[in-house]
Design an enzyme around this catalytic site. Sequence first.
Site, PDB file in Angstrom:
ATOM      1  N   GLU A  69      46.073  49.438  47.490  1.00 49.17           N
ATOM      2  CA  GLU A  69      46.327  49.135  46.087  1.00 49.17           C
ATOM      3  C   GLU A  69      47.822  49.200  45.829  1.00 49.17           C
ATOM      4  OE1 GLU A  69      46.487  47.974  42.523  1.00 49.17           O
ATOM      5  OE2 GLU A  69      44.506  47.994  43.473  1.00 49.17           O
ATOM      6  N   ASN A  96      51.815  46.818  49.484  1.00 49.75           N
ATOM      7  CA  ASN A  96      51.638  45.392  49.216  1.00 49.75           C
ATOM      8  C   ASN A  96      50.963  44.762  50.428  1.00 49.75           C
ATOM      9  OD1 ASN A  96      52.195  42.484  48.966  1.00 49.75           O
ATOM     10  ND2 ASN A  96      53.609  43.080  47.340  1.00 49.75           N
ATOM     11  N   ASP A 118      44.007  38.624  42.164  1.00 50.09           N
ATOM     12  CA  ASP A 118      44.741  37.844  41.161  1.00 50.09           C
ATOM     13  C   ASP A 118      44.712  36.374  41.583  1.00 50.09           C
ATOM     14  OD1 ASP A 118      46.642  36.653  39.461  1.00 50.09           O
ATOM     15  OD2 ASP A 118      47.814  38.494  39.359  1.00 50.09           O
ATOM     16  N   ASP A 154      35.616  35.509  40.135  1.00 52.56           N
ATOM     17  CA  ASP A 154      35.022  34.760  39.024  1.00 52.56           C
ATOM     18  C   ASP A 154      35.861  33.527  38.701  1.00 52.56           C
ATOM     19  OD1 ASP A 154      37.188  36.275  37.997  1.00 52.56           O
ATOM     20  OD2 ASP A 154      36.381  36.042  35.969  1.00 52.56           O
ATOM     21  N   GLU A 194      33.661  43.320  38.396  1.00 51.00           N
ATOM     22  CA  GLU A 194      32.431  42.569  38.617  1.00 51.00           C
ATOM     23  C   GLU A 194      31.342  42.978  37.633  1.00 51.00           C
ATOM     24  OE1 GLU A 194      29.619  41.442  42.481  1.00 51.00           O
ATOM     25  OE2 GLU A 194      31.350  42.783  42.669  1.00 51.00           O
TER      26      GLU A 194
END
Length: 211
Positions: A69, A96, A118, A154, A194
């Site tokens: 993260e 990263n 993202d 999504d 989610e």
Amino acid sequence: MRLRKVKNAKEKLLSFSGLVIFNPEDYQGKWNDKFQNNNPIYLEIGMGKGKFILENALNNPNINYIGCELSESILLKAARQIAEFNLNNLLLLNINANQLFNIFSHGEIDKIFLNFSDPWPKARHEKRRLTANSFLKIYQEILSDCGEIELKTDNRNLFEFSVMKFNEYHFKFKDLNLNLHEQFNPEVITTEYEERFKNLGNIIYYIKVEK
């Protein structure tokens, strides 16, 4: 809703030194030694608050999990929750994704999870998507033979882009679902995002590919 930036999050993470690894480069090629076993290693890139990787680690004690993260504040929130379980098969990294090449050796990872990354919708930001060329080259290097990538999103555009890129890099498609939650499946472990999107009725796209 985005999590507020936590003041001194980096310093506060130091109290979770057994869970959060601050010198991951030192373990390149030695992650099984760190876990003290030869179990498979699964990596989640962009783990958020940790719901998905925590549930996986609890349900699969014979698999080692590493969560990455970038946000120190989000990782801190995840670490606070995960530390309560005192698991020996889960470690966290504040890095990263473009650093992965220096943290894992060739074939060291058996599965990669990309959950609700993202989408970077603007064309000029295409290289930042976690299924862009530079990242797929890293995945091909660190994944074991027949290693897998699972992606959930999504975002239709990111889904289509990822399908194209996986095909371009000769990954073998093992599963593809255009509406993952159309039918209830108790085996599907969800992320925080989610759950929110599912409750809103948003379509969740899913891909599983093999190196």
